[in-house]
Design a protein around this motif. Structure first.
Motif, PDB file in Angstrom:
ATOM      1  N   LEU A  87       0.805  -1.223   0.000  1.00  0.00           N
ATOM      2  CA  LEU A  87       0.000   0.000   0.000  1.00  0.00           C
ATOM      3  C   LEU A  87       0.842   1.280   0.000  1.00  0.00           C
ATOM      4  CD1 LEU A  87      -2.892  -0.939   2.478  1.00  0.00           C
ATOM      5  CD2 LEU A  87      -2.794  -1.169  -0.016  1.00  0.00           C
ATOM      6  N   GLY A  88       2.153   1.152   0.226  1.00  0.00           N
ATOM      7  CA  GLY A  88       3.016   2.330   0.195  1.00  0.00           C
ATOM      8  C   GLY A  88       2.905   3.225   1.414  1.00  0.00           C
ATOM      9  N   ILE A  89       2.408   2.691   2.543  1.00  0.00           N
ATOM     10  CA  ILE A  89       2.306   3.452   3.787  1.00  0.00           C
ATOM     11  C   ILE A  89       2.643   2.549   4.959  1.00  0.00           C
ATOM     12  CG2 ILE A  89       0.575   5.121   3.010  1.00  0.00           C
ATOM     13  CD1 ILE A  89      -1.555   3.341   4.324  1.00  0.00           C
ATOM     14  N   SER A  90       3.070   3.143   6.062  1.00  0.00           N
ATOM     15  CA  SER A  90       3.282   2.409   7.307  1.00  0.00           C
ATOM     16  C   SER A  90       3.369   3.404   8.449  1.00  0.00           C
ATOM     17  CB  SER A  90       4.541   1.532   7.234  1.00  0.00           C
ATOM     18  OG  SER A  90       5.682   2.321   6.957  1.00  0.00           O
ATOM     19  N   PHE A  91       3.554   2.877   9.665  1.00  0.00           N
ATOM     20  CA  PHE A  91       3.461   3.706  10.853  1.00  0.00           C
ATOM     21  C   PHE A  91       4.457   3.207  11.893  1.00  0.00           C
ATOM     22  CE2 PHE A  91       0.695   6.156  13.881  1.00  0.00           C
ATOM     23  CZ  PHE A  91       0.432   7.232  13.061  1.00  0.00           C
ATOM     24  N   ALA A  92       4.704   4.012  12.915  1.00  0.00           N
ATOM     25  CA  ALA A  92       5.572   3.583  14.009  1.00  0.00           C
ATOM     26  C   ALA A  92       5.308   4.448  15.243  1.00  0.00           C
ATOM     27  CB  ALA A  92       7.044   3.679  13.626  1.00  0.00           C
ATOM     28  N   ARG A  93       5.598   3.877  16.408  1.00  0.00           N
ATOM     29  CA  ARG A  93       5.557   4.625  17.658  1.00  0.00           C
ATOM     30  C   ARG A  93       6.994   4.781  18.143  1.00  0.00           C
ATOM     31  NH1 ARG A  93       2.131   4.034  23.227  1.00  0.00           N
ATOM     32  NH2 ARG A  93       3.730   4.892  24.612  1.00  0.00           N
ATOM     33  N   VAL A  94       7.309   5.974  18.656  1.00  0.00           N
ATOM     34  CA  VAL A  94       8.647   6.250  19.173  1.00  0.00           C
ATOM     35  C   VAL A  94       8.530   6.715  20.617  1.00  0.00           C
ATOM     36  CG1 VAL A  94      10.805   7.496  18.812  1.00  0.00           C
ATOM     37  CG2 VAL A  94       9.321   6.995  16.850  1.00  0.00           C
ATOM     38  N   ASP A  95       9.176   5.992  21.523  1.00  0.00           N
ATOM     39  CA  ASP A  95       9.231   6.375  22.938  1.00  0.00           C
ATOM     40  C   ASP A  95      10.641   6.844  23.266  1.00  0.00           C
ATOM     41  OD1 ASP A  95       6.542   5.506  24.250  1.00  0.00           O
ATOM     42  OD2 ASP A  95       7.105   3.798  22.997  1.00  0.00           O
ATOM     43  N   ILE A  96      10.747   8.019  23.877  1.00  0.00           N
ATOM     44  CA  ILE A  96      12.056   8.583  24.211  1.00  0.00           C
ATOM     45  C   ILE A  96      12.033   9.039  25.668  1.00  0.00           C
ATOM     46  CG2 ILE A  96      13.899  10.118  23.467  1.00  0.00           C
ATOM     47  CD1 ILE A  96      12.299  10.675  20.920  1.00  0.00           C
ATOM     48  N   GLU A  97      12.861   8.415  26.490  1.00  0.00           N
ATOM     49  CA  GLU A  97      12.936   8.819  27.890  1.00  0.00           C
ATOM     50  C   GLU A  97      13.596  10.190  28.025  1.00  0.00           C
ATOM     51  OE1 GLU A  97      11.509   7.235  30.179  1.00  0.00           O
ATOM     52  OE2 GLU A  97      11.147   5.283  29.271  1.00  0.00           O
ATOM     53  N   VAL A  98      13.493  10.784  29.205  1.00  0.00           N
ATOM     54  CA  VAL A  98      14.151  12.071  29.475  1.00  0.00           C
ATOM     55  C   VAL A  98      15.652  11.920  29.203  1.00  0.00           C
ATOM     56  CG1 VAL A  98      14.676  13.786  31.233  1.00  0.00           C
ATOM     57  CG2 VAL A  98      12.417  12.700  31.179  1.00  0.00           C
ATOM     58  N   ARG A  99      16.208  12.833  28.439  1.00  0.00           N
ATOM     59  CA  ARG A  99      17.604  12.823  27.992  1.00  0.00           C
ATOM     60  C   ARG A  99      17.898  11.675  27.033  1.00  0.00           C
ATOM     61  NH1 ARG A  99      17.778  13.966  33.282  1.00  0.00           N
ATOM     62  NH2 ARG A  99      18.384  11.837  33.828  1.00  0.00           N
ATOM     63  N   GLY A 100      16.859  11.014  26.560  1.00  0.00           N
ATOM     64  CA  GLY A 100      17.048   9.952  25.584  1.00  0.00           C
ATOM     65  C   GLY A 100      17.165  10.512  24.174  1.00  0.00           C
ATOM     66  N   VAL A 101      17.591   9.663  23.253  1.00  0.00           N
ATOM     67  CA  VAL A 101      17.817  10.112  21.884  1.00  0.00           C
ATOM     68  C   VAL A 101      17.512   8.990  20.897  1.00  0.00           C
ATOM     69  CG1 VAL A 101      20.267   9.495  22.062  1.00  0.00           C
ATOM     70  CG2 VAL A 101      19.534  11.065  20.278  1.00  0.00           C
ATOM     71  N   VAL A 102      16.934   9.352  19.776  1.00  0.00           N
ATOM     72  CA  VAL A 102      16.890   8.463  18.614  1.00  0.00           C
ATOM     73  C   VAL A 102      18.063   8.918  17.756  1.00  0.00           C
ATOM     74  CG1 VAL A 102      15.591   7.673  16.614  1.00  0.00           C
ATOM     75  CG2 VAL A 102      14.387   8.233  18.732  1.00  0.00           C
ATOM     76  N   PRO A 103      19.132   8.141  17.703  1.00  0.00           N
ATOM     77  CA  PRO A 103      20.370   8.614  17.062  1.00  0.00           C
ATOM     78  C   PRO A 103      20.224   8.798  15.559  1.00  0.00           C
ATOM     79  CG  PRO A 103      20.515   6.269  17.495  1.00  0.00           C
ATOM     80  CD  PRO A 103      19.230   6.739  18.138  1.00  0.00           C
ATOM     81  N   PHE A 104      21.241   9.389  14.962  1.00  0.00           N
ATOM     82  CA  PHE A 104      21.236   9.600  13.518  1.00  0.00           C
ATOM     83  C   PHE A 104      20.954   8.281  12.791  1.00  0.00           C
ATOM     84  CE2 PHE A 104      23.544  13.721  13.862  1.00  0.00           C
ATOM     85  CZ  PHE A 104      22.756  14.439  12.973  1.00  0.00           C
ATOM     86  N   HIS A 105      19.981   8.330  11.898  1.00  0.00           N
ATOM     87  CA  HIS A 105      19.611   7.164  11.118  1.00  0.00           C
ATOM     88  C   HIS A 105      18.954   7.615   9.828  1.00  0.00           C
ATOM     89  CE1 HIS A 105      15.913   8.223  13.273  1.00  0.00           C
ATOM     90  NE2 HIS A 105      15.238   7.590  12.326  1.00  0.00           N
ATOM     91  N   THR A 106      18.737   6.676   8.932  1.00  0.00           N
ATOM     92  CA  THR A 106      18.059   6.977   7.675  1.00  0.00           C
ATOM     93  C   THR A 106      16.989   5.924   7.410  1.00  0.00           C
ATOM     94  OG1 THR A 106      19.459   5.634   6.210  1.00  0.00           O
ATOM     95  CG2 THR A 106      20.229   7.857   6.733  1.00  0.00           C
ATOM     96  N   HIS A 107      16.039   6.302   6.573  1.00  0.00           N
ATOM     97  CA  HIS A 107      15.051   5.367   6.037  1.00  0.00           C
ATOM     98  C   HIS A 107      15.262   5.377   4.521  1.00  0.00           C
ATOM     99  CE1 HIS A 107      13.100   5.163   9.931  1.00  0.00           C
ATOM    100  NE2 HIS A 107      13.079   6.485   9.958  1.00  0.00           N
ATOM    101  N   PRO A 108      15.979   4.405   3.986  1.00  0.00           N
ATOM    102  CA  PRO A 108      16.296   4.422   2.557  1.00  0.00           C
ATOM    103  C   PRO A 108      15.071   4.386   1.656  1.00  0.00           C
ATOM    104  CG  PRO A 108      17.652   2.819   3.733  1.00  0.00           C
ATOM    105  CD  PRO A 108      16.574   3.256   4.685  1.00  0.00           C
ATOM    106  N   GLY A 109      13.955   3.833   2.174  1.00  0.00           N
ATOM    107  CA  GLY A 109      12.815   3.607   1.306  1.00  0.00           C
ATOM    108  C   GLY A 109      11.676   4.586   1.403  1.00  0.00           C
ATOM    109  N   ALA A 110      11.790   5.643   2.239  1.00  0.00           N
ATOM    110  CA  ALA A 110      10.608   6.513   2.395  1.00  0.00           C
ATOM    111  C   ALA A 110      10.932   7.811   3.111  1.00  0.00           C
ATOM    112  CB  ALA A 110       9.519   5.783   3.176  1.00  0.00           C
ATOM    113  N   SER A 111      10.106   8.821   2.840  1.00  0.00           N
ATOM    114  CA  SER A 111      10.082  10.023   3.659  1.00  0.00           C
ATOM    115  C   SER A 111       9.278   9.708   4.915  1.00  0.00           C
ATOM    116  CB  SER A 111       9.445  11.185   2.907  1.00  0.00           C
ATOM    117  OG  SER A 111      10.210  11.531   1.767  1.00  0.00           O
ATOM    118  N   GLU A 112       9.451  10.535   5.954  1.00  0.00           N
ATOM    119  CA  GLU A 112       8.790  10.294   7.240  1.00  0.00           C
ATOM    120  C   GLU A 112       8.197  11.597   7.764  1.00  0.00           C
ATOM    121  OE1 GLU A 112      10.111   9.038  11.841  1.00  0.00           O
ATOM    122  OE2 GLU A 112      11.596   9.184  10.226  1.00  0.00           O
TER     123      GLU A 112
END
Length: 214
Positions: A87-112
């Motif tokens: 279908l060309g769509i998807s979803f995700a949940r992101v949980d980040i604790e205090v002072r937490g980080v989602v580090p540098f990353h890429t999604h080769p197959g899609a914009s977000e």
């Protein structure tokens, strides 16, 4: 024969409709992980065996943030959410604790595009053309878009855990975390040191931290 602009536009529209009709020969292609999959995606489940639950997935539960980054991405991509396959769509949940980080990353197959539903985060991405950085602070109700394939990050700068929901323009956008790419593998330490300008000792420390070898 000279073609008028009106005729050209009409023929272009007609062609687009024809291609759209041809591509939409089925309503859906629910993924069947038991069958082979290839570059085009997962094989389709037998339509007679498709049920409503195939189009349902819950992201109500908090992800396990007990890790070095104090964050967790819980994806609803085609490999786990069968109904979005093709279908060309998807979803995700992101949980980040205090002072937490989602580090540098890429999604080769899609914009977000992300929506913050709790907390305060700082986000940003790096343009590939000139390495210009775009950084923004987001609060509850704010949205932000990361263009396809570009390095980006999220940091919780607030006083409570942050919750973010992300939507992708692909049913399986994939994710590659830079830290894991460098240190969570068997790439020889001298090569990592030479290409990152890090000291051998630091590379070994990070490989140990991320579970890399060699």
């Amino acid at each position: 024969m000279k073609m008028s602009m009106r005729t050209f536009l009409f023929l272009s529209l007609l062609t687009a409709v024809a291609f759209t009709t041809e591509a939409s020969v089925v309503d859906f292609c629910v993924a069947d992980p038991s069958l082979p999959n290839g570059p085009a995606g997962f094989s389709c489940k037998n339509p007679s065996q498709v049920v409503a639950k195939d189009f349902f997935y819950s992201l109500a539960a908090k992800g396990n943030t007990d890790n070095v980054f104090r964050s967790m991405v819980t994806p609803a991509f085609a490999p786990v959410f069968a109904g979005v396959n093709g279908l060309g769509i998807s979803f995700a949940r992101v949980d980040i604790e205090v002072r937490g980080v989602v580090p540098f990353h890429t999604h080769p197959g899609a914009s977000e595009i992300i929506l913050v539903t709790q907390g305060i985060i700082k986000v940003g991405f790096v343009a590939s053309s000139d390495n210009r950085v775009y950084i923004q602070t987001l609060r509850n109700g704010d949205i932000f878009v990361f263009p396809q394939g570009l390095l980006h990050f999220q940091i919780n700068i607030g006083k409570i855990p942050a919750v973010v929901y992300a939507s992708f323009g692909s049913d399986n956008p994939r994710i590659q975390i830079v830290d894991s790419a460098w240190f969570q593998n068997d790439l020889p330490t001298p090569i990592v040191a030479n290409t990152t300008l890090l000291a051998i000792r630091e590379v070994k420390r990070l490989k140990k931290l991320f579970g890399g070898t060699n």
